[in-house]
Design a protein around this motif. Structure first.
Motif, PDB file in Angstrom:
ATOM      1  N   SER A  86      13.591   5.194  46.826  1.00  0.00           N
ATOM      2  CA  SER A  86      14.856   4.831  47.670  1.00  0.00           C
ATOM      3  C   SER A  86      15.791   4.252  46.644  1.00  0.00           C
ATOM      4  CB  SER A  86      14.438   3.898  48.776  1.00  0.00           C
ATOM      5  OG  SER A  86      13.673   4.558  49.687  1.00  0.00           O
ATOM      6  N   GLU A  87      17.056   4.495  46.834  1.00  0.00           N
ATOM      7  CA  GLU A  87      18.109   3.677  46.098  1.00  0.00           C
ATOM      8  C   GLU A  87      19.139   3.386  46.914  1.00  0.00           C
ATOM      9  OE1 GLU A  87      20.060   6.451  43.469  1.00  0.00           O
ATOM     10  OE2 GLU A  87      21.326   7.415  44.879  1.00  0.00           O
ATOM     11  N   LEU A  88      19.888   2.452  46.648  1.00  0.00           N
ATOM     12  CA  LEU A  88      21.056   1.987  47.234  1.00  0.00           C
ATOM     13  C   LEU A  88      22.151   2.257  46.227  1.00  0.00           C
ATOM     14  CD1 LEU A  88      22.316   0.258  49.542  1.00  0.00           C
ATOM     15  CD2 LEU A  88      22.031  -1.729  48.159  1.00  0.00           C
ATOM     16  N   ALA A  89      22.940   3.272  46.811  1.00  0.00           N
ATOM     17  CA  ALA A  89      24.153   3.683  45.718  1.00  0.00           C
ATOM     18  C   ALA A  89      25.475   2.829  46.654  1.00  0.00           C
ATOM     19  CB  ALA A  89      24.232   5.178  46.250  1.00  0.00           C
ATOM     20  N   THR A  90      26.033   2.400  45.434  1.00  0.00           N
ATOM     21  CA  THR A  90      27.334   1.597  45.966  1.00  0.00           C
ATOM     22  C   THR A  90      28.457   2.412  44.958  1.00  0.00           C
ATOM     23  OG1 THR A  90      26.270  -0.479  46.202  1.00  0.00           O
ATOM     24  CG2 THR A  90      28.626  -0.370  46.014  1.00  0.00           C
ATOM     25  N   TYR A  91      29.495   2.946  45.937  1.00  0.00           N
ATOM     26  CA  TYR A  91      30.526   3.578  45.403  1.00  0.00           C
ATOM     27  C   TYR A  91      31.867   3.068  45.490  1.00  0.00           C
ATOM     28  CZ  TYR A  91      27.238   7.371  46.529  1.00  0.00           C
ATOM     29  OH  TYR A  91      26.057   7.992  46.618  1.00  0.00           O
ATOM     30  N   ILE A  92      32.499   3.013  44.576  1.00  0.00           N
ATOM     31  CA  ILE A  92      34.084   2.418  44.403  1.00  0.00           C
ATOM     32  C   ILE A  92      34.759   4.041  44.172  1.00  0.00           C
ATOM     33  CG2 ILE A  92      36.017   1.099  43.499  1.00  0.00           C
ATOM     34  CD1 ILE A  92      33.714  -0.408  44.961  1.00  0.00           C
ATOM     35  N   VAL A  93      35.370   4.559  45.193  1.00  0.00           N
ATOM     36  CA  VAL A  93      36.015   5.874  45.214  1.00  0.00           C
ATOM     37  C   VAL A  93      37.288   6.002  45.833  1.00  0.00           C
ATOM     38  CG1 VAL A  93      33.783   7.068  45.273  1.00  0.00           C
ATOM     39  CG2 VAL A  93      34.667   6.435  47.482  1.00  0.00           C
ATOM     40  N   ARG A  94      38.023   7.004  45.375  1.00  0.00           N
ATOM     41  CA  ARG A  94      39.356   7.234  45.920  1.00  0.00           C
ATOM     42  C   ARG A  94      39.064   7.685  47.519  1.00  0.00           C
ATOM     43  NH1 ARG A  94      39.237   9.684  41.205  1.00  0.00           N
ATOM     44  NH2 ARG A  94      38.866  11.868  41.782  1.00  0.00           N
ATOM     45  N   LYS A  95      40.014   6.918  48.337  1.00  0.00           N
ATOM     46  CA  LYS A  95      40.121   7.078  49.884  1.00  0.00           C
ATOM     47  C   LYS A  95      40.255   8.787  50.101  1.00  0.00           C
ATOM     48  CE  LYS A  95      41.038   4.607  53.856  1.00  0.00           C
ATOM     49  NZ  LYS A  95      41.677   3.573  54.230  1.00  0.00           N
ATOM     50  N   GLY A  96      39.577   9.012  51.337  1.00  0.00           N
ATOM     51  CA  GLY A  96      39.931  10.273  51.803  1.00  0.00           C
ATOM     52  C   GLY A  96      39.162  11.719  50.944  1.00  0.00           C
ATOM     53  N   GLU A  97      38.795  11.286  49.932  1.00  0.00           N
ATOM     54  CA  GLU A  97      38.122  12.665  48.956  1.00  0.00           C
ATOM     55  C   GLU A  97      36.568  12.759  49.342  1.00  0.00           C
ATOM     56  OE1 GLU A  97      38.894  13.018  45.051  1.00  0.00           O
ATOM     57  OE2 GLU A  97      40.969  11.950  45.263  1.00  0.00           O
ATOM     58  N   THR A  98      36.113  13.786  49.312  1.00  0.00           N
ATOM     59  CA  THR A  98      34.584  14.032  49.686  1.00  0.00           C
ATOM     60  C   THR A  98      33.916  13.247  48.681  1.00  0.00           C
ATOM     61  OG1 THR A  98      35.266  16.289  50.149  1.00  0.00           O
ATOM     62  CG2 THR A  98      33.094  16.031  49.545  1.00  0.00           C
ATOM     63  N   LEU A  99      33.115  12.660  49.389  1.00  0.00           N
ATOM     64  CA  LEU A  99      32.022  11.661  48.436  1.00  0.00           C
ATOM     65  C   LEU A  99      31.172  12.312  47.438  1.00  0.00           C
ATOM     66  CD1 LEU A  99      31.116   8.740  47.707  1.00  0.00           C
ATOM     67  CD2 LEU A  99      29.496   8.809  49.887  1.00  0.00           C
ATOM     68  N   VAL A 100      30.550  13.435  47.947  1.00  0.00           N
ATOM     69  CA  VAL A 100      29.513  14.148  46.966  1.00  0.00           C
ATOM     70  C   VAL A 100      30.078  15.511  46.710  1.00  0.00           C
ATOM     71  CG1 VAL A 100      27.282  15.031  46.946  1.00  0.00           C
ATOM     72  CG2 VAL A 100      27.852  12.857  48.228  1.00  0.00           C
ATOM     73  N   VAL A 101      30.378  15.777  45.589  1.00  0.00           N
ATOM     74  CA  VAL A 101      30.949  16.961  45.210  1.00  0.00           C
ATOM     75  C   VAL A 101      29.947  17.824  44.211  1.00  0.00           C
ATOM     76  CG1 VAL A 101      33.016  18.227  43.760  1.00  0.00           C
ATOM     77  CG2 VAL A 101      33.377  15.737  44.799  1.00  0.00           C
ATOM     78  N   PRO A 102      29.405  18.911  44.975  1.00  0.00           N
ATOM     79  CA  PRO A 102      28.560  19.555  44.288  1.00  0.00           C
ATOM     80  C   PRO A 102      28.870  20.257  42.871  1.00  0.00           C
ATOM     81  CG  PRO A 102      28.523  20.454  46.534  1.00  0.00           C
ATOM     82  CD  PRO A 102      29.654  19.387  46.234  1.00  0.00           C
ATOM     83  N   ALA A 103      28.117  20.180  41.682  1.00  0.00           N
ATOM     84  CA  ALA A 103      28.539  20.756  40.529  1.00  0.00           C
ATOM     85  C   ALA A 103      28.670  22.279  40.564  1.00  0.00           C
ATOM     86  CB  ALA A 103      27.658  20.302  39.234  1.00  0.00           C
TER      87      ALA A 103
END
Length: 128
Positions: free
Chosen positions: A110-127
């Motif tokens: 298990s991991e705890l993922a903390t993101y600082i991201v641009r608001k309103g964009e898709t969090l996970v973008v498939p490559a």
């Protein structure tokens, strides 16, 4: 009658727990909140990996800090050598960097993922 209802409830809850445990990769959203950086937000997610499971190559519209809660995870960041982390270790993943994570241990990881991201964009973008 109450005994039958209690047994039925226990059966349903037990089934729900089993269904949850059978998912090879489970993401649980913990918090999402605006921050003082205009147009950005903080998001925290718990990610549970069954043994051998790979979170395929993807990126995020901002930075990620991955903290391994339990087990052993191997991270592959584009252009870098793989790094293996155990419980208690962290990894910084820069914005937009394509990466993957795989449970390389014998049990759940298990991991705890903390993101600082641009608001309103898709969090996970498939490559691609």
């Amino acid at each position: 009658m109450k005994m039958i209802q209690a047994i039925a409830l226990a059966f349903v809850l037990g089934g729900a727990a089993t269904a949850h445990e059978e998912q090879p990769l489970q993401r649980t959203d913990l918090i999402r909140n605006d921050i003082d950086v205009p147009g950005h937000e903080a998001i925290q997610v718990r990610v549970d990996f069954a043994p051998g499971v790979l979170a395929p190559h993807h990126s995020h519209p901002g930075e990620e800090i991955a903290f391994v809660i339990e087990g052993t995870l191997e991270y592959q960041l584009e252009g870098r050598q793989p790094v293996t982390l155990k419980a208690g270790q962290s990894l910084f993943i820069p914005s937009g960097v394509v990466h993957s994570a795989k449970n390389v241990g014998s049990g759940k990881a298990s991991e705890l993922a903390t993101y600082i991201v641009r608001k309103g964009e898709t969090l996970v973008v498939p490559a691609k």
